[in-house]
Scaffold this active site. Structure first.
Site, PDB file in Angstrom:
ATOM      1  N   TYR A 154       0.766  -1.284  -0.018  1.00 24.48           N
ATOM      2  CA  TYR A 154      -0.035   0.185   0.041  1.00 24.48           C
ATOM      3  C   TYR A 154       0.827   1.263  -0.155  1.00 24.48           C
ATOM      4  CZ  TYR A 154      -3.351   3.469   1.431  1.00 24.48           C
ATOM      5  OH  TYR A 154      -4.295   4.599   1.464  1.00 24.48           O
ATOM      6  N   LYS A 158       1.033   4.247  -2.777  1.00 23.79           N
ATOM      7  CA  LYS A 158       0.604   5.619  -2.667  1.00 23.79           C
ATOM      8  C   LYS A 158       1.839   6.692  -3.146  1.00 23.79           C
ATOM      9  CE  LYS A 158      -2.620   4.757  -2.661  1.00 23.79           C
ATOM     10  NZ  LYS A 158      -3.850   5.508  -3.025  1.00 23.79           N
TER      11      LYS A 158
END
Length: 259
Positions: A154, A158
């Site tokens: 994750y 990002k």
């Protein structure tokens, strides 16, 4: 009045932002993964222009979604809001984890294939600050299930979202392309105990989507809730890193960036 498309707008911040933009007089096209989620999106935001469906974990489906969007015409703004968090390891039909497909490849594919808007918004996270900016094995093909870590995945994705915003801002000077951190807000993704301010998060989306305020006139900027300009991970400003990420995505998806 602006015409705005928002990925991942069947619930959470995507839905809240859609409702707010419609209330402000804009025409909003919603997005959902499938038909049942499309019904949820419409119920939450009944005054939206329409809702389109497409599974962003599939390259074929994402390409088809771009085709469907182009049939609707051109948007003033595209908000890449959809994202997975704490997604366990599995492999899509393309042989990669769903998180890598949804968070990294989908915004790249849609940006390249959808009729070029005036404004691009990529939703990142402050968690990108501790993300892997090396761009090594971004699709987890080498590390596989044994090496997969959903939080690391994750955070890295990002980083990619910020890089996309800066890369397209540089490549397409006629487009305002920015990224944002909405903060940790109490949505389905954030959880009930999240301490962030939903209104502050929505304010960034709205500011960038409308593109009228002074801060929204800039491009290649990373915003924190407030909205205030934030300082993104240094890697995201490296033009060589930007080009490398674009090349990786182009080679894997077969989608080239329009000049």
């Amino acid at each position: 009045m602006a015409r705005i498309f928002i990925t991942g707008s069947s619930d959470g911040l995507g839905s809240i932002v859609a409702q707010r933009l419609v209330a402000r007089g804009h025409s909003v096209v919603l997005h959902a993964r499938n038909s049942p989620r499309a019904e949820d999106a419409t119920k939450a935001c009944p005054n939206a222009e329409t809702v389109v469906t497409g599974d962003l974990s599939s390259i074929i489906d994402t390409k088809k979604l771009a085709e469907d969007l182009n049939k609707l015409g051109t948007f003033d703004c595209v908000i890449h809001n959809a994202g997975l968090f704490r997604s366990p390891y599995s492999e899509t039909t393309d042989g990669i984890p769903p998180l890598a497909a949804v968070n990294t490849l989908a915004p790249y594919i849609l940006t390249c294939l959808v009729n070029r808007p005036k404004i691009l918004v990529f939703v990142s996270s402050d968690m990108h600050q501790s993300g892997d900016g090396s761009l090594e094995d971004i699709l987890w093909q080498q590390r596989g299930e044994k090496g997969y870590d959903p939080i690391k995945a994750y955070r890295a994705s990002k980083v990619h979202n910020v890089i996309f915003a800066k890369a397209f801002a540089r490549r397409w000077p006629d487009v305002k392309s920015n990224s944002l951190d909405p903060g940790w807000v109490p949505t389905k993704m954030g959880g009930a105990n999240a301490s962030g301010d939903t209104e502050a998060a929505v304010a960034i989306y709205v500011m960038l989507a409308e593109g009228e305020e002074e801060n929204a006139q800039r491009s290649g900027v990373y915003y924190n809730p407030g909205p205030t300009e934030g300082r993104a991970q240094a890697t995201t400003d490296d033009e060589a890193a930007q080009e490398r990420l674009l090349q990786i995505c182009a080679e894997f998806t077969g989608v080239q960036i329009p000049i």
